[in-house]
Design a protein around this motif. Structure first.
Motif, PDB file in Angstrom:
ATOM      1  N   ALA A  52       0.828  -1.200   0.000  1.00 34.53           N
ATOM      2  CA  ALA A  52       0.000   0.000   0.000  1.00 34.53           C
ATOM      3  C   ALA A  52       0.864   1.252   0.000  1.00 34.53           C
ATOM      4  CB  ALA A  52      -0.917  -0.017   1.208  1.00 34.53           C
ATOM      5  N   PHE A  53       1.996   1.203  -0.716  1.00 36.58           N
ATOM      6  CA  PHE A  53       2.926   2.320  -0.801  1.00 36.58           C
ATOM      7  C   PHE A  53       3.487   2.709   0.557  1.00 36.58           C
ATOM      8  CE2 PHE A  53       0.524   2.829  -4.757  1.00 36.58           C
ATOM      9  CZ  PHE A  53       1.543   3.027  -5.679  1.00 36.58           C
ATOM     10  N   GLN A  54       3.594   1.738   1.483  1.00 33.26           N
ATOM     11  CA  GLN A  54       4.056   2.064   2.826  1.00 33.26           C
ATOM     12  C   GLN A  54       5.433   2.723   2.795  1.00 33.26           C
ATOM     13  OE1 GLN A  54       3.062  -1.124   1.745  1.00 33.26           O
ATOM     14  NE2 GLN A  54       2.777  -2.391   3.584  1.00 33.26           N
ATOM     15  N   GLY A  55       5.505   3.924   3.352  1.00 31.84           N
ATOM     16  CA  GLY A  55       6.771   4.610   3.513  1.00 31.84           C
ATOM     17  C   GLY A  55       7.391   5.153   2.244  1.00 31.84           C
ATOM     18  N   ALA A 159       4.708  12.130   0.880  1.00 34.52           N
ATOM     19  CA  ALA A 159       5.253  10.917   1.487  1.00 34.52           C
ATOM     20  C   ALA A 159       4.096  10.103   2.022  1.00 34.52           C
ATOM     21  CB  ALA A 159       6.239  11.260   2.599  1.00 34.52           C
ATOM     22  N   HIS A 160       4.324   8.781   2.190  1.00 35.21           N
ATOM     23  CA  HIS A 160       3.211   7.862   2.438  1.00 35.21           C
ATOM     24  C   HIS A 160       3.426   6.978   3.680  1.00 35.21           C
ATOM     25  CE1 HIS A 160      -0.292   5.497   1.442  1.00 35.21           C
ATOM     26  NE2 HIS A 160      -0.398   6.025   0.229  1.00 35.21           N
ATOM     27  N   PRO A 161       3.750   7.560   4.842  1.00 35.61           N
ATOM     28  CA  PRO A 161       3.890   6.719   6.028  1.00 35.61           C
ATOM     29  C   PRO A 161       2.533   6.354   6.636  1.00 35.61           C
ATOM     30  CG  PRO A 161       4.266   9.001   6.608  1.00 35.61           C
ATOM     31  CD  PRO A 161       4.050   8.975   5.116  1.00 35.61           C
ATOM     32  N   TYR A 162       2.480   5.182   7.263  1.00 37.59           N
ATOM     33  CA  TYR A 162       1.319   4.735   8.025  1.00 37.59           C
ATOM     34  C   TYR A 162       1.690   4.723   9.506  1.00 37.59           C
ATOM     35  CZ  TYR A 162      -1.079   2.791   3.866  1.00 37.59           C
ATOM     36  OH  TYR A 162      -1.709   2.606   2.658  1.00 37.59           O
ATOM     37  N   LEU A 163       0.919   5.400  10.335  1.00 38.78           N
ATOM     38  CA  LEU A 163       1.154   5.407  11.766  1.00 38.78           C
ATOM     39  C   LEU A 163       0.404   4.250  12.418  1.00 38.78           C
ATOM     40  CD1 LEU A 163       0.686   9.227  12.528  1.00 38.78           C
ATOM     41  CD2 LEU A 163       2.676   8.030  11.564  1.00 38.78           C
ATOM     42  N   THR A 164       1.023   3.643  13.437  1.00 40.59           N
ATOM     43  CA  THR A 164       0.377   2.547  14.150  1.00 40.59           C
ATOM     44  C   THR A 164       0.654   2.644  15.635  1.00 40.59           C
ATOM     45  OG1 THR A 164       0.154   0.138  14.325  1.00 40.59           O
ATOM     46  CG2 THR A 164       2.341   0.975  13.794  1.00 40.59           C
ATOM     47  N   CYS A 249       4.391  21.709   3.612  1.00 43.61           N
ATOM     48  CA  CYS A 249       3.379  20.681   3.343  1.00 43.61           C
ATOM     49  C   CYS A 249       2.040  21.169   3.871  1.00 43.61           C
ATOM     50  CB  CYS A 249       3.763  19.345   3.976  1.00 43.61           C
ATOM     51  SG  CYS A 249       5.255  18.606   3.277  1.00 43.61           S
ATOM     52  N   GLY A 250       1.298  21.840   3.021  1.00 45.96           N
ATOM     53  CA  GLY A 250       0.026  22.422   3.441  1.00 45.96           C
ATOM     54  C   GLY A 250      -1.147  21.473   3.365  1.00 45.96           C
ATOM     55  N   TRP A 251      -0.903  20.225   2.959  1.00 47.97           N
ATOM     56  CA  TRP A 251      -1.963  19.240   2.807  1.00 47.97           C
ATOM     57  C   TRP A 251      -1.576  17.928   3.485  1.00 47.97           C
ATOM     58  CZ3 TRP A 251      -6.599  20.091   0.182  1.00 47.97           C
ATOM     59  CH2 TRP A 251      -6.678  21.318  -0.506  1.00 47.97           C
ATOM     60  N   LEU A 252      -2.581  17.224   3.990  1.00 45.60           N
ATOM     61  CA  LEU A 252      -2.410  15.873   4.511  1.00 45.60           C
ATOM     62  C   LEU A 252      -3.472  14.980   3.886  1.00 45.60           C
ATOM     63  CD1 LEU A 252      -2.003  16.449   8.371  1.00 45.60           C
ATOM     64  CD2 LEU A 252      -0.171  15.857   6.773  1.00 45.60           C
ATOM     65  N   GLN A 253      -3.046  13.897   3.257  1.00 45.80           N
ATOM     66  CA  GLN A 253      -3.985  12.859   2.839  1.00 45.80           C
ATOM     67  C   GLN A 253      -4.039  11.834   3.959  1.00 45.80           C
ATOM     68  OE1 GLN A 253      -5.732  12.802  -0.096  1.00 45.80           O
ATOM     69  NE2 GLN A 253      -6.731  10.824   0.196  1.00 45.80           N
ATOM     70  N   PRO A 273       1.955  13.726   4.331  1.00 45.49           N
ATOM     71  CA  PRO A 273       2.216  15.156   4.091  1.00 45.49           C
ATOM     72  C   PRO A 273       2.438  15.412   2.611  1.00 45.49           C
ATOM     73  CG  PRO A 273       4.134  14.083   5.062  1.00 45.49           C
ATOM     74  CD  PRO A 273       3.040  13.068   5.058  1.00 45.49           C
ATOM     75  N   MET A 274       1.775  16.436   2.084  1.00 41.99           N
ATOM     76  CA  MET A 274       1.843  16.739   0.652  1.00 41.99           C
ATOM     77  C   MET A 274       1.978  18.247   0.464  1.00 41.99           C
ATOM     78  SD  MET A 274      -1.125  14.197  -0.930  1.00 41.99           S
ATOM     79  CE  MET A 274      -2.468  15.291  -0.408  1.00 41.99           C
ATOM     80  N   THR A 275       2.662  18.629  -0.607  1.00 41.85           N
ATOM     81  CA  THR A 275       2.784  20.047  -0.928  1.00 41.85           C
ATOM     82  C   THR A 275       1.598  20.563  -1.717  1.00 41.85           C
ATOM     83  OG1 THR A 275       4.019  19.572  -2.961  1.00 41.85           O
ATOM     84  CG2 THR A 275       5.312  19.893  -0.935  1.00 41.85           C
ATOM     85  N   CYS A 276       0.760  19.671  -2.226  1.00 44.18           N
ATOM     86  CA  CYS A 276      -0.384  20.070  -3.042  1.00 44.18           C
ATOM     87  C   CYS A 276      -1.478  19.008  -2.914  1.00 44.18           C
ATOM     88  CB  CYS A 276       0.027  20.250  -4.504  1.00 44.18           C
ATOM     89  SG  CYS A 276       0.815  18.805  -5.243  1.00 44.18           S
TER      90      CYS A 276
END
Length: 310
Positions: A52-55, A159-164, A249-253, A273-276
């Motif tokens: 799932a694109f982890q990290g 970036a695509h981290p998953y928190l647990t 990084c003004g956006w969070l998915q 965190p995303m820039t757009c």
């Protein structure tokens, strides 16, 4: 963990970085996982992929581009459709490429990748990411891009981290300092301007239990705290995990892993965190335009936090 992975350590923190995709494969504190990571060969998205694109890192755009089409400075471009189910180009071009490590120390590594330009994105960029571990502040990440071409280049990063926190998301508490969310259609593409979260199920500005809330949602209007950083905190009974992002990084998915099968289902929370926002190459919203020689930076980090700090 791949044989070419790089281990960093400081105090009670330990991180493992893979060359493929410059992937954050693992981050622990006192031996306990702070992220749900993935080996370097875990490429995919949702139930359709092995992972799932982890990290992974996402550049030169994060998230999705509708039909893979965009127009930049009067020229139309066509990207490869990498999510056929939704008809979009997803997560950029470098999440499965081999990056080159430099300047390796016990607490730091820098990885680089030269994106020479390719069909659909003929804009050469020098990309780099610095991972650094500190015994008190945990992991910090600096991602940079420099336009080495002779024309302007459109650019976005994520970036695509998953928190647990070791419990199902339904039982975890979330603090998400976002005032606005982006409405999307069934293909997860924006349908209008950001909307206020007040009075909706997506308002986590005061920490509360996630329960049955489903996320595959872009948020903005992030409230900065100390040092201009916005903090998202996922907390369980024993500890919390905090992800900070600075103003770059003004956006969070945020994604609650509902589309993932088996034990991964709703076991970790992607905070990206995303820039757009999604579809920025097509809409221009939040998109950075780098002139020849210009450089872009994005910073974020992850650390352990006491559960009361959510």
């Amino acid at each position: 963990m791949g044989s070419d992975a790089i281990e960093l350590a400081a105090g009670q923190y330990r991180a493992i970085i893979g060359r493929e995709g410059a992937t954050l494969q693992r981050l622990t504190w006192c031996g306990g996982d702070l992220i749900w990571g993935g080996d370097s060969d875990s490429t995919g998205e949702g139930a359709e992929g092995a992972g799932a694109f982890q990290g992974r890192l996402m550049a030169p755009w994060p998230n999705r581009v509708d039909k893979g089409r965009y127009t930049f400075e009067g020229t139309e471009y066509q990207l490869e459709i990498t999510d056929p189910e939704r008809g979009t180009a997803i997560h950029g071009l470098v999440h499965s490429r081999l990056w080159t490590p430099h300047d390796i120390t016990p607490t730091h590594v820098r990885l680089t990748y030269d994106l020479d330009g390719e069909p659909g994105y003929p804009f050469p960029l020098e990309l780099a990411v610095d991972y650094r571990i500190h015994p008190a502040s945990g992991l910090s990440v600096l991602a940079t891009a420099r336009n080495v071409g002779s024309t302007s280049a459109p650019y976005g990063f994520g970036a695509h981290p998953y928190l647990t926190v070791g419990v199902p998301l339904d039982e975890a508490t979330l603090h998400l300092p976002a005032r606005l969310r982006l409405p999307v259609d069934e293909r997860l593409l924006p349908t209008g301007p950001p909307q206020n979260v007040a009075g909706t199920e997506y308002d986590f500005r005061a920490p509360r239990r996630i329960g049955e809330t489903v996320f595959d949602t872009a948020f903005t209007g992030l409230r900065p705290g100390i040092e201009g950083r916005s903090w998202t905190v996922l907390a369980g009974p024993d500890h919390g995990v905090g992800l900070w992002a600075d103003s770059s990084c003004g956006w969070l998915q945020v994604y609650s892993a509902d589309g993932l099968p088996g034990p991964a289902h709703r076991s970790a929370l992607a905070v990206e965190p995303m820039t757009c926002p999604p579809n920025a190459l097509a809409t221009g919203r939040g998109l950075r335009v780098l002139g020849p020689g210009e450089r872009s930076e994005a910073r974020f980090g992850i650390r352990m936090m006491a559960p009361t700090l959510g």
